[in-house]
Write a protein that holds these residues in place. Structure first.
Motif, PDB file in Angstrom:
ATOM      1  N   UNK A   1     -12.513   7.590  -5.805  1.00 13.26           N
ATOM      2  CA  UNK A   1     -13.275   7.940  -6.837  1.00 13.26           C
ATOM      3  C   UNK A   1     -13.075   7.252  -8.069  1.00 13.26           C
ATOM      4  N   UNK A   2     -11.777   7.158  -8.412  1.00 13.37           N
ATOM      5  CA  UNK A   2     -11.142   6.512  -9.534  1.00 13.37           C
ATOM      6  C   UNK A   2     -11.481   5.129  -9.688  1.00 13.37           C
ATOM      7  N   UNK A   3     -11.371   4.341  -8.549  1.00 11.16           N
ATOM      8  CA  UNK A   3     -11.841   3.048  -8.389  1.00 11.16           C
ATOM      9  C   UNK A   3     -13.288   2.768  -8.457  1.00 11.16           C
ATOM     10  N   UNK A   4     -14.150   3.844  -7.995  1.00 12.79           N
ATOM     11  CA  UNK A   4     -15.499   3.753  -8.230  1.00 12.79           C
ATOM     12  C   UNK A   4     -15.968   3.874  -9.603  1.00 12.79           C
TER      13      UNK A   4
ATOM     14  N   UNK B   1       0.808  -1.385   0.075  1.00 16.68           N
ATOM     15  CA  UNK B   1       0.180  -0.070  -0.140  1.00 16.68           C
ATOM     16  C   UNK B   1       1.037   1.112  -0.001  1.00 16.68           C
ATOM     17  N   UNK B   2       2.078   1.127   0.663  1.00 13.42           N
ATOM     18  CA  UNK B   2       2.987   2.380   0.794  1.00 13.42           C
ATOM     19  C   UNK B   2       3.432   2.621  -0.567  1.00 13.42           C
ATOM     20  N   UNK B   3       3.912   1.559  -1.281  1.00 15.00           N
ATOM     21  CA  UNK B   3       4.472   1.772  -2.659  1.00 15.00           C
ATOM     22  C   UNK B   3       3.395   2.294  -3.578  1.00 15.00           C
ATOM     23  N   UNK B   4       2.350   1.563  -3.406  1.00 13.13           N
ATOM     24  CA  UNK B   4       1.163   2.188  -4.429  1.00 13.13           C
ATOM     25  C   UNK B   4       0.851   3.580  -4.192  1.00 13.13           C
TER      26      UNK B   4
ATOM     27  N   UNK C   1      -6.522  13.919   0.325  1.00 15.48           N
ATOM     28  CA  UNK C   1      -7.349  14.181  -1.032  1.00 15.48           C
ATOM     29  C   UNK C   1      -6.939  13.575  -2.267  1.00 15.48           C
ATOM     30  N   UNK C   2      -5.874  12.908  -2.353  1.00 17.33           N
ATOM     31  CA  UNK C   2      -5.516  12.139  -3.451  1.00 17.33           C
ATOM     32  C   UNK C   2      -6.008  10.789  -3.185  1.00 17.33           C
ATOM     33  N   UNK C   3      -6.025  10.510  -2.076  1.00 16.40           N
ATOM     34  CA  UNK C   3      -6.624   9.064  -1.508  1.00 16.40           C
ATOM     35  C   UNK C   3      -8.058   9.177  -1.987  1.00 16.40           C
TER      36      UNK C   3
END
Length: 718
Positions: A177-180, A144-147, A170-172
């Motif tokens: 939203x991108x995954x949604x 997760x950290x690398x991602x 905010x990026x998270x």
């Protein structure tokens, strides 16, 4: 290699990158999951580094050259980050794993790294992006950290002027939203959550709607309106964008068919295509299918391709652009000047329209350079034969500036926000009063070729950004001339002849004050009929001699358009030239025995006498009385009544209008002693001066004209 010595005990051979000797991704993850000094904690900092144009480097210098570049990067990273663990994850991507690195120190080291990489670029400027993630200590998996570091890096890949990016909450959320978007794309299609919003495109000179841009909107029940900046990027990354674009084009064609069947005004619609559309499907074939389905002509669909797509698509996209244009579609370049190789794109590809990026208008009020750049872009486009549209117009000041530099079309909130068909009030939004008749589009395109930034607009020459040459566009409808547009220099010229603005000039042209309007119309007709479609002539207006140069532009039915350059010759004459001018005019008076000036108020004044004519204005100023006195002494009895009717100034305009000429002429027998057998010719010529009508009345003997004809015949015979 101190770094390797510290960790070799837990490394295996497959944890090392063979090309650079650095760790690979597996090795980095092992350390993050381990118990040495690089294990994951709240102090962990991960930097993800990506080289943006490495593919170009490989193409130019081959794989061997590319490998040398990567080894050079590895060497510099180890030198600049000696206390951190450095890895190559594959291709042109690297990771730096450290502990408690100060932000400012970290950014300084990245700057040093980019500077050091210049030594390996071989003349190619390599763009290096870096994403930075600072651990919180709550992460369950080092992956997760690398991602997250990679997400921060990927987030600025398309941001031209930003090289470093820190991961934020905010990026998270944006990534959630991108995954949604990915998870719900299919259902959004089925539920028709995607809608087409239309934004007006305005013709600058008429301020009428001349087209629309189709924009995609996702109206989601969970997130509300999902920004195109989010879902378009995601759909491109998962190679689904072509499905959205084909869906949009189908909706556009359906709406166009409804417009055509409605009887309201129909305007062309521009649709945006992604670079991937050309790779993932035969996009032109898909568009043709949609057109055939709804029976939509090609001229009602304009193809927009972003400048960034063109820059990345290179020759591949160039072939498709040519294919579309050869098939009869207009192809527009969107976002011109947004940070890519703008001028190279114009050099290498052919476009019908460039849409000037709204970024130039964001600093319109505060940065004078933006105005100069905008003017230069419009001038360059006209020299290349490309039409222009400015995006992001929000104020009247911006509109006026763009109009004055010759930008042909505009788009922005000043004219209206994008909206779906359901919000259109068709009786207003689609009326012919507010919309351009589509048949006139090529007509106005021809008008748009005039370059108001060029000091010689009737010729193809180099430009001057700021000029004082008076340039105007005039239309001829039948015999009536009206101005469509004039630059400030032409307005100043009009003021010298008594018209304070275009409205007043057109008002004069439509009224009986137009003593030279028909002569002006003839100059325009001469340009249209001449072999080079140009003409030049002098006219007298309000007491001034006006020189006008004309170029014919276009005709549509009874309406024709012309470009004009005019100057007030009299006002611009130097003192000695003015004296010469006056001397010539005085000698012209010798053609007549007398010259009288009548006024619309019913008075008159004698200006010139020669021979045995009698002056009357010293005795009587009333025109009716003076005409009676003159006829009693100069005109034979049988011609007197006809003579008095001829000099009835109140009926001159009506008689001229019915005659189809610009003057009145008649002949009378002289009653002066010794002249009984001579014929006198009288001419009345009306003109408008300083807001009032004046009438020049001239008289001469006909036998003198006969003598002149005799002399001319003798000259011709020799």
């Amino acid at each position: 290699m101190k770094q390797m010595e510290d960790v070799i005990t837990i490394e295996e051979k497959n944890h090392i990158d063979e090309l650079t000797g650095l760790h690979n991704l597996t090795g980095i993850l092992e350390h993050l999951r381990g118990h040495d000094k690089y294990s994951a904690s709240e102090d962990t900092v991960i930097i993800y580094i990506n080289v943006m144009n490495f593919k170009v480097f490989n193409q130019k210098y081959g794989f061997a050259g590319g490998n040398d570049f990567l080894r050079g990067m590895a060497h510099e990273l180890k030198n600049i980050f000696p206390d951190e663990l450095v890895a190559r994850t594959g291709g042109d991507q690297f990771i730096v794993l450290g502990k408690s690195i100060d932000k400012e120190e970290l950014l300084d080291k990245l700057d040093d790294f980019r500077e050091a990489v210049h030594n390996y670029e071989k003349g190619l400027k390599m763009k290096i992006k870096a994403g930075i993630y600072r651990a919180k200590g709550t992460e369950e998996d080092p992956v997760i950290m690398v991602d997250r570091a990679k997400m921060a890096c990927d987030d600025i890949i398309r941001v031209y002027d930003r090289d470093n990016n820190l991961y934020t909450e905010e990026l998270d959320k944006r990534n959630e939203l991108r995954q949604y978007v990915i998870d719900n794309f299919e259902s959004a299609f089925k539920q028709r959550y995607f809608q087409v919003y239309y934004q007006k495109e305005i013709r600058a000179v008429t301020r009428k709607v001349c087209g629309y841009e189709a924009l995609a909107r996702w109206l989601d029940p969970t997130y509300g309106i999902i920004s195109p900046a989010v879902f378009i990027e995601v759909l491109e990354s998962v190679h689904l964008i072509h499905r959205l674009d084909i869906y949009m084009i189908d909706q556009v064609c359906s709406d166009l068919r409804d417009d055509i069947d409605s009887g309201y005004a129909v305007e062309p619609i521009s649709v945006n295509l992604s670079r991937l559309d050309f790779e993932l499907c035969d996009i032109m074939s898909e568009i043709d299918k949609c057109r055939a389905k709804y029976d939509i002509p090609k001229k009602l669909l304009h193809i927009e391709v972003t400048e960034s797509a063109i820059a990345s698509g290179a020759d591949f996209l160039g072939k498709h652009i040519k294919k579309f244009r050869d098939a009869g579609y207009e192809v527009w370049m969107d976002d011109f000047g947004a940070g890519y190789s703008s001028f190279n794109n114009l050099k290498d590809y052919d476009f019908d329209v460039i849409k000037i990026d709204m970024g130039f208008l964001r600093e319109f009020e505060t940065n004078q350079k933006s105005r100069i750049i905008l003017a230069s872009i419009v001038n360059m486009a006209k020299e290349l034969g490309i039409h222009t549209l400015a995006e992001g117009v929000e104020t009247e000041e911006q509109y006026e500036f763009l109009l004055n530099i010759g930008c042909e079309k505009m788009q922005g909130y000043l004219f209206g926000k994008p909206k779906p068909v359901s919000e259109f009030v068709r009786s207003v939004d689609c009326s012919f009063e507010n919309n351009e008749e589509f048949d006139f589009s090529s007509y106005y395109d021809d008008i748009g070729t005039v370059n108001f930034l060029n000091s010689t607009p009737l010729e193809t020459k180099s430009m001057e950004i700021m000029i004082k040459l008076p340039i105007a566009i005039a239309e001829l409808h039948g015999d009536q001339v009206s101005f469509v547009y004039a630059n400030e220099a032409y307005i100043d010229f009009l003021k010298t002849i008594g018209a304070e603005n275009l409205d007043r000039a057109n008002e004069i042209g439509r009224s009986k004050e137009r003593d030279n309007a028909s002569g002006f119309a003839n100059i325009l007709k001469m340009a249209e009929s001449s072999y080079n479609q140009r003409s030049e002539a002098d006219l007298v207006a309000n007491g001034y001699v006006i020189n006008t140069k004309v170029r014919f532009l276009s005709r549509h039915g009874e309406k024709a358009a012309f470009a004009l350059v005019s100057r007030n010759v009299t006002a611009q004459k130097e003192a000695h030239s003015a004296d010469d001018y006056s001397a010539v005019l005085m000698h012209l008076l010798n053609l007549y025995n007398r010259i009288d000036l009548f006024n619309e108020e019913g008075t008159f004044e004698n200006l010139f006498l020669c021979g045995n004519q009698k002056a009357l204005s010293d005795i009587e100023r009333k025109a009716v009385v003076a005409v009676q006195m003159y006829s009693d002494t100069h005109i034979m009895e049988a011609d007197k009544e006809r003579f008095k009717k001829f000099f009835d100034i109140t009926t001159v305009h009506d008689r001229i209008e019915s005659s189809g000429k610009h003057y009145l002429v008649d002949y009378y027998r002289s009653a002066l002693p010794g002249d009984e057998d001579r014929i006198l010719m009288y001419i009345i010529l009306p003109f408008h001066y300083n807001g009032k009508w004046r009438f020049i009345a001239g008289c001469r003997y006909m036998d003198e004209l006969d003598k002149l004809k005799s002399v001319l015949k003798q000259i011709e015979s020799t």
